[in-house]
Design an enzyme around this catalytic site. Structure first.
Site, PDB file in Angstrom:
ATOM      1  N   ASN A 153      -3.272 133.998  10.968  1.00  0.00           N
ATOM      2  CA  ASN A 153      -3.159 135.154  11.848  1.00  0.00           C
ATOM      3  C   ASN A 153      -4.444 135.966  11.950  1.00  0.00           C
ATOM      4  OD1 ASN A 153      -2.244 135.452   9.075  1.00  0.00           O
ATOM      5  ND2 ASN A 153      -1.925 137.613   9.552  1.00  0.00           N
TER       6      ASN A 153
ATOM      7  N   GLN B 277       1.984 132.145  14.295  1.00  0.00           N
ATOM      8  CA  GLN B 277       0.869 132.326  15.235  1.00  0.00           C
ATOM      9  C   GLN B 277       0.673 131.116  16.141  1.00  0.00           C
ATOM     10  OE1 GLN B 277      -0.958 135.034  15.815  1.00  0.00           O
ATOM     11  NE2 GLN B 277      -0.038 136.255  14.203  1.00  0.00           N
TER      12      GLN B 277
ATOM     13  N   SER C  40       8.336 133.187  15.433  1.00  0.00           N
ATOM     14  CA  SER C  40       8.705 134.563  15.752  1.00  0.00           C
ATOM     15  C   SER C  40       8.605 134.763  17.261  1.00  0.00           C
ATOM     16  CB  SER C  40       7.749 135.512  15.028  1.00  0.00           C
ATOM     17  OG  SER C  40       7.904 136.810  15.535  1.00  0.00           O
ATOM     18  N   ALA C  41       9.565 135.492  17.825  1.00  0.00           N
ATOM     19  CA  ALA C  41       9.604 135.656  19.284  1.00  0.00           C
ATOM     20  C   ALA C  41       8.527 136.607  19.802  1.00  0.00           C
ATOM     21  CB  ALA C  41      10.985 136.159  19.720  1.00  0.00           C
ATOM     22  N   HIS C  42       8.272 137.677  19.041  1.00  0.00           N
ATOM     23  CA  HIS C  42       7.394 138.711  19.618  1.00  0.00           C
ATOM     24  C   HIS C  42       5.926 138.326  19.637  1.00  0.00           C
ATOM     25  CE1 HIS C  42       5.419 140.861  16.161  1.00  0.00           C
ATOM     26  NE2 HIS C  42       6.304 140.159  15.510  1.00  0.00           N
TER      27      HIS C  42
ATOM     28  N   THR D 125      26.534 138.418  12.944  1.00  0.00           N
ATOM     29  CA  THR D 125      26.737 138.229  14.380  1.00  0.00           C
ATOM     30  C   THR D 125      25.383 138.034  15.046  1.00  0.00           C
ATOM     31  OG1 THR D 125      28.743 139.543  14.358  1.00  0.00           O
ATOM     32  CG2 THR D 125      27.622 139.335  16.476  1.00  0.00           C
TER      33      THR D 125
ATOM     34  N   CYS E 169     -10.219 150.033   4.486  1.00  0.00           N
ATOM     35  CA  CYS E 169      -9.950 151.388   4.951  1.00  0.00           C
ATOM     36  C   CYS E 169      -8.750 151.468   5.885  1.00  0.00           C
ATOM     37  CB  CYS E 169     -11.159 151.944   5.681  1.00  0.00           C
ATOM     38  SG  CYS E 169     -12.584 152.108   4.632  1.00  0.00           S
TER      39      CYS E 169
HETATM   40  S1  FES Z   1     -10.519 154.655   3.736  1.00  0.00           S
HETATM   41 FE1  FES Z   1     -12.372 153.776   3.205  1.00  0.00          FE
HETATM   42  S2  FES Z   1     -13.729 155.445   3.480  1.00  0.00           S
HETATM   43 FE2  FES Z   1     -11.879 156.227   4.176  1.00  0.00          FE
END
Ligand code: FES
Lengths: 387, 139
Positions: A150, A178, A198-200, A236, A324
């Protein structure tokens, strides 16, 4: 400003024809497929037609398709189902770049006495068939390796891997969430025993998926309850969802050849242009054995979430493997498994094109991305230390 | 339209789009170089000090939107402040000045606070060295 959606691997919009096909099954033909009066039988017929459509996509027999609530359930079902049906064996082999639905299921089993082997991948994300062969023991009950990844789009040599499993008498499952609908899959040709969909991810609705179970495969039911889905999954049926899934697979099958060609062209145009226009860029994933829709690059010295945010300001939707932007604040396990350092995983950017992506959209990305990168690099402390 | 922009306050987005005081200072009086132990991001902060007052500050940051915005904010907050006043700034005050940060992003503001403290530490140690050099010369 037009919104440019380049995150089709995350989810796809439901095709309007799919929605149209689903609508009658909410308020008009709302009957329970288990009821014998005509309302119920209408629903039942619709579910069975969808089963045929989904089976067609992967050249399976209708009765080998069990509908689930999505790809995650299909993965859970396949792995726990085989694990608990074969108590004399307790070893499972997976790759280290599987989706969380597979990895976390295996970790769950690991805590309960199962032994899990996490196979490494090479720098392009490929599993080495020899590694699979070497790690099989007489305790191995299942090998689960994803069809296509993915994040990086790498397509595994599924036929080779499944053949090794078959020769060893071990069940083979592949997470094709995928791949299904994007590239041709023939379960008999590749020889897999279990396959998740997966359908979506293929322009169907969210909340529905399927597990292909080859006839004769021993696995315990996932949901205990009524005798729906041939006693394999009580509950169901999600009739409108299933109908939508069926319709979506039919559309996908029809459009496949043309879409592969079109999307591959867009993909390669984006990859080559990014590599040309920005220096310090690495393509993540295999250069050719990759999904037609996947572009994943690491752009040195810039963090992924800040790139996403800048792209979002330009109305472009993409994704990243940066720590992050993940809720766990961990960098993508897939990118790390390729041998990338944390900083490179941090700097990753994924664009996935789809049915409604145009050349113009790609050009717009190419117009704004170099500027964004230049701006962020100007504030990157990494750049200087690498000079 | 729910998107990543709505994760952040307007103030954060403002500092993210137009970060203040990006760059380096040549011959800074103090430099802070810190890494974020949680997600692995990096920030550098440079300060120029005159008397006891911070007269200039610049930063470089490799990190998410919140990290860039807090870096920018902290430089804006410390310029014109005395060292002691600057030391009173914490990650919370920076986050507050930005109109708040999402809970998952509070750790990014810690990066800014750490960078500030490390820059001031560096300034202090340079001062000491400077003084001892001066003393050595006198002798
Ligand atoms: S989450 Fe990595 S610096 Fe903010």
């Amino acid at each position: 400003m037009k919104r440019i959606y380049l995150d089709y691997a995350a989810t796809t919009p439901t095709h309007r024809d799919v929605v149209k096909a689903m609508l009658p099954y909410f308020s008009d033909s709302f009957g329970n497929p288990s009821s014998i009066y005509s309302y119920g039988q209408e629903s039942k017929g619709a579910v069975e037609k969808a089963r045929e459509q989904v089976a067609n996509l992967i050249s399976a027999h209708d009765e080998e398709i069990v509908f689930t609530s999505g790809g995650t359930e299909a993965d859970n079902f396949a792995i726990k189902g085989v694990a608990y049906a074969n108590p004399e064996r307790n070893h499972i082999i997976i790759s280290s770049i599987e989706h969380h639905a597979v990895i976390e299921t295996c970790k769950f089993l690991e805590k309960r006495g199962f032994e899990i082997t996490y196979l490494p991948v090479d720098k392009d994300g490929l599993v080495d068939p020899d590694d699979v062969r070497k790690t099989i023991t007489d305790k191995t009950c299942l090998i689960s390796i994803m069809h296509a990844n993915n994040e990086i789009g790498t397509i595994q040599p599924i036929k080779k891997l499944a053949t090794i499993a078959r020769e060893a008498g071990v069940y083979f499952h592949t997470d094709a969430v995928q791949a299904a609908g994007q590239i041709p899959i023939n379960v008999d040709d590749v020889g897999v025993d279990l396959l998740s969909m997966s359908a979506h991810k293929l322009y169907g609705p969210k909340g529905v998926g399927a597990l292909y179970i080859r006839k004769g495969t021993r696995l315990v039911p996932f949901m205990h309850g009524g005798s729906q889905e041939n006693d394999r999954r009580g509950s169901t049926e999600n009739v409108p969802g299933i109908v939508g899934f069926g319709k979506a697979t039919a559309i996908a099958l029809e459009a496949m050849t043309g879409e592969i060609e079109r999307q591959t062209r867009l993909r390669d145009h984006l990859i080559t242009s990014i590599l040309e226009q920005i220096d310090g860029v690495r393509l993540n994933g295999h250069p050719t054995k990759r999904l037609p829709n996947n572009v994943n690059v690491s752009i040195d010295y810039v963090e992924g979430e800040s790139m996403l945010l800048n792209l979002d300001l330009e109305n472009i939707c993409a994704s990243t493997g940066s720590a992050c932007s993940s809720s766990s604040l961990e960098a993508s396990h897939v990118l790390l498994a390729l041998g990338l350092g944390h900083e490179q995983a941090h700097s990753s950017l994924r664009f996935t094109v789809g049915k409604w992506t145009t050349e113009e959209d790609i050009n717009r990305v190419l117009e704004v991305l170099p500027k964004i990168v230049a701006r962020l690099r100007a504030m990157s402390p990494l750049l200087k230390s690498h000079k | 339209m729910p998107d990543i922009q709505s994760l952040y306050s307007e103030k954060v987005m403002d500092h993210f789009r137009n970060p203040r005081n990006v760059g380096e200072i040549e011959n800074p009086d103090g430099t802070g170089h810190v890494g974020n132990p949680i997600c692995g991001d990096i920030m550098e902060l440079y300060i120029k000090v005159n008397g006891n007052t911070i007269t200039d500050a610049k930063f470089k940051t490799f990190g998410c939107g919140a990290a860039i915005a807090t870096s920018s904010m902290v430089t804006e907050m410390i310029i014109g402040k005395t060292i002691d006043e600057a030391l009173e700034i914490s990650n919370k005050t920076v986050a507050e000045a930005l109109g708040g940060l999402p809970a998952a992003k509070m750790h990014c503001s810690v990066l800014a606070e750490d960078a500030l403290r490390s820059a001031i530490d560096d300034y202090h140690s340079k001062q000491k060295k400077g003084k001892s050099k001066a003393k050595a010369k006198k002798k």
